[in-house]
Design a protein around this motif. Structure first.
Motif, PDB file in Angstrom:
ATOM      1  N   GLY A 191      21.801  55.062  66.066  1.00  0.00           N
ATOM      2  CA  GLY A 191      22.612  54.974  67.280  1.00  0.00           C
ATOM      3  C   GLY A 191      24.026  54.496  67.033  1.00  0.00           C
ATOM      4  N   SER A 192      24.221  53.640  66.045  1.00  0.00           N
ATOM      5  CA  SER A 192      25.555  53.120  65.757  1.00  0.00           C
ATOM      6  C   SER A 192      26.497  54.185  65.217  1.00  0.00           C
ATOM      7  CB  SER A 192      25.458  51.968  64.745  1.00  0.00           C
ATOM      8  OG  SER A 192      24.832  52.410  63.540  1.00  0.00           O
ATOM      9  N   LEU A 193      25.954  55.300  64.753  1.00  0.00           N
ATOM     10  CA  LEU A 193      26.773  56.399  64.210  1.00  0.00           C
ATOM     11  C   LEU A 193      26.685  57.654  65.076  1.00  0.00           C
ATOM     12  CD1 LEU A 193      25.792  56.089  60.415  1.00  0.00           C
ATOM     13  CD2 LEU A 193      27.747  55.057  61.574  1.00  0.00           C
ATOM     14  N   ALA A 194      26.134  57.494  66.275  1.00  0.00           N
ATOM     15  CA  ALA A 194      25.918  58.670  67.133  1.00  0.00           C
ATOM     16  C   ALA A 194      26.872  58.665  68.325  1.00  0.00           C
ATOM     17  CB  ALA A 194      24.453  58.713  67.580  1.00  0.00           C
ATOM     18  N   PHE A 195      26.329  58.640  69.529  1.00  0.00           N
ATOM     19  CA  PHE A 195      27.135  58.779  70.744  1.00  0.00           C
ATOM     20  C   PHE A 195      27.207  57.430  71.474  1.00  0.00           C
ATOM     21  CE2 PHE A 195      25.296  62.919  69.827  1.00  0.00           C
ATOM     22  CZ  PHE A 195      26.398  63.759  69.912  1.00  0.00           C
ATOM     23  N   PRO A 196      28.313  56.713  71.362  1.00  0.00           N
ATOM     24  CA  PRO A 196      28.419  55.386  72.000  1.00  0.00           C
ATOM     25  C   PRO A 196      28.238  55.426  73.515  1.00  0.00           C
ATOM     26  CG  PRO A 196      30.229  55.754  70.452  1.00  0.00           C
ATOM     27  CD  PRO A 196      29.528  57.058  70.601  1.00  0.00           C
ATOM     28  N   VAL A 208      20.905  62.075  76.373  1.00  0.00           N
ATOM     29  CA  VAL A 208      21.036  61.251  75.178  1.00  0.00           C
ATOM     30  C   VAL A 208      21.553  59.894  75.628  1.00  0.00           C
ATOM     31  CG1 VAL A 208      22.146  60.973  72.927  1.00  0.00           C
ATOM     32  CG2 VAL A 208      21.497  63.263  73.729  1.00  0.00           C
ATOM     33  N   ALA A 209      20.748  58.863  75.465  1.00  0.00           N
ATOM     34  CA  ALA A 209      21.139  57.526  75.901  1.00  0.00           C
ATOM     35  C   ALA A 209      22.247  56.980  75.000  1.00  0.00           C
ATOM     36  CB  ALA A 209      19.926  56.595  75.872  1.00  0.00           C
ATOM     37  N   PRO A 210      23.088  56.107  75.527  1.00  0.00           N
ATOM     38  CA  PRO A 210      24.147  55.508  74.692  1.00  0.00           C
ATOM     39  C   PRO A 210      23.569  54.791  73.480  1.00  0.00           C
ATOM     40  CG  PRO A 210      24.535  55.049  77.021  1.00  0.00           C
ATOM     41  CD  PRO A 210      23.176  55.668  76.928  1.00  0.00           C
ATOM     42  N   ASN A 211      24.209  55.017  72.346  1.00  0.00           N
ATOM     43  CA  ASN A 211      23.830  54.358  71.089  1.00  0.00           C
ATOM     44  C   ASN A 211      22.365  54.586  70.710  1.00  0.00           C
ATOM     45  OD1 ASN A 211      26.418  53.061  70.544  1.00  0.00           O
ATOM     46  ND2 ASN A 211      25.950  51.726  72.275  1.00  0.00           N
ATOM     47  N   SER A 212      21.845  55.760  71.035  1.00  0.00           N
ATOM     48  CA  SER A 212      20.470  56.090  70.660  1.00  0.00           C
ATOM     49  C   SER A 212      20.476  57.002  69.434  1.00  0.00           C
ATOM     50  CB  SER A 212      19.746  56.772  71.820  1.00  0.00           C
ATOM     51  OG  SER A 212      20.366  58.005  72.140  1.00  0.00           O
TER      52      SER A 212
END
Length: 229
Positions: A191-196, A208-212
């Protein structure tokens, strides 16, 4: 949905039959909880119709009674039909089919310092992209359950972007930088490298949940400019 179902249950579709008065004709009425059924003797024909118990007229149509008798039991079956009549899942194009999924089970996982993980489905034989160069790649983006929320395959053309320049999420940037042209890789992006901020759901696309965490199947096709040299 309710309005759609109700229009389908009407005996004549969405249009209503003509209302005629039955005050002066012979009328027999059978009451139910919400509806009454009356038979009106007219000069040319006998017609069966439905009326509400609050109104003093009949809706003259032969098919009304059929619609009423068929419609009431249909309402009692709605909860079961609605749950069981779902459409089959759409067969979307993928970079990794069922045989590929089985092969993935035996491919070792690589974990980087950032927490990114990946498995090389195919190791390419071409060059790796330098930072700042454009790359052309196909991708299929999924939530951990495997549901697809984005795909270049559905758009019918590869995605071209400048790698290492922040034009895509961090996990995808890092994952492609160590690939070689011709390679195919599954990225397990934390999650830290995905969609904040996450991504909203859409028809045919899960939320897509935040930071998931998310997964990307990526194939590196070519590097414009570098391949031309």
């Amino acid at each position: 949905m309710a309005s759609t179902l109700s229009s389908l249950l009407l005996p004549s579709g969405p249009s209503f039959p003509k209302r005629l008065q039955c005050k002066n004709q012979h009328k027999s009425t059978i009451k139910t909880s919400n509806f009454g059924v009356c038979s009106c003797s007219l000069s040319h024909e006998n017609s069966v119709s439905t009326i509400t118990d609050r109104e003093d007229y009949c809706i003259i149509t032969r098919r009304s009674m059929v619609g009423l008798l068929c419609g009431i039991p249909a309402f009692s079956l709605l909860p079961f039909n609605a749950n069981g009549a779902g459409l089959p899942p759409e067969d979307k194009p993928k970079l990794c089919d069922q045989a590929c999924e089985k092969e993935l089970e035996n491919i070792p996982m690589v974990t980087t310092e950032s927490g990114l993980q990946y498995k090389d489905i195919v190791v390419g034989e071409g060059p790796s992209p330098p930072i700042g160069f454009q790359v052309a790649a196909n991708y299929v983006a999924m939530v951990p359950s495997g549901q697809i929320f984005d795909s270049s395959l559905e758009k019918g053309q590869p995605y071209i972007f400048r790698v290492g320049s922040g034009q895509v999420i961090k996990g995808l940037d890092e994952g492609i930088l160590s690939m070689k042209v011709g390679g195919k890789r599954r990225l397990y992006i934390p999650g830290s490298l995905a969609f904040p901020k996450g991504l909203n759901s859409a028809p045919g696309r899960p939320r897509v949940a935040p930071n998931s965490p998310v997964m990307f199947d990526v194939s590196l096709l070519y590097i414009p400019g570098l391949d031309d040299e």
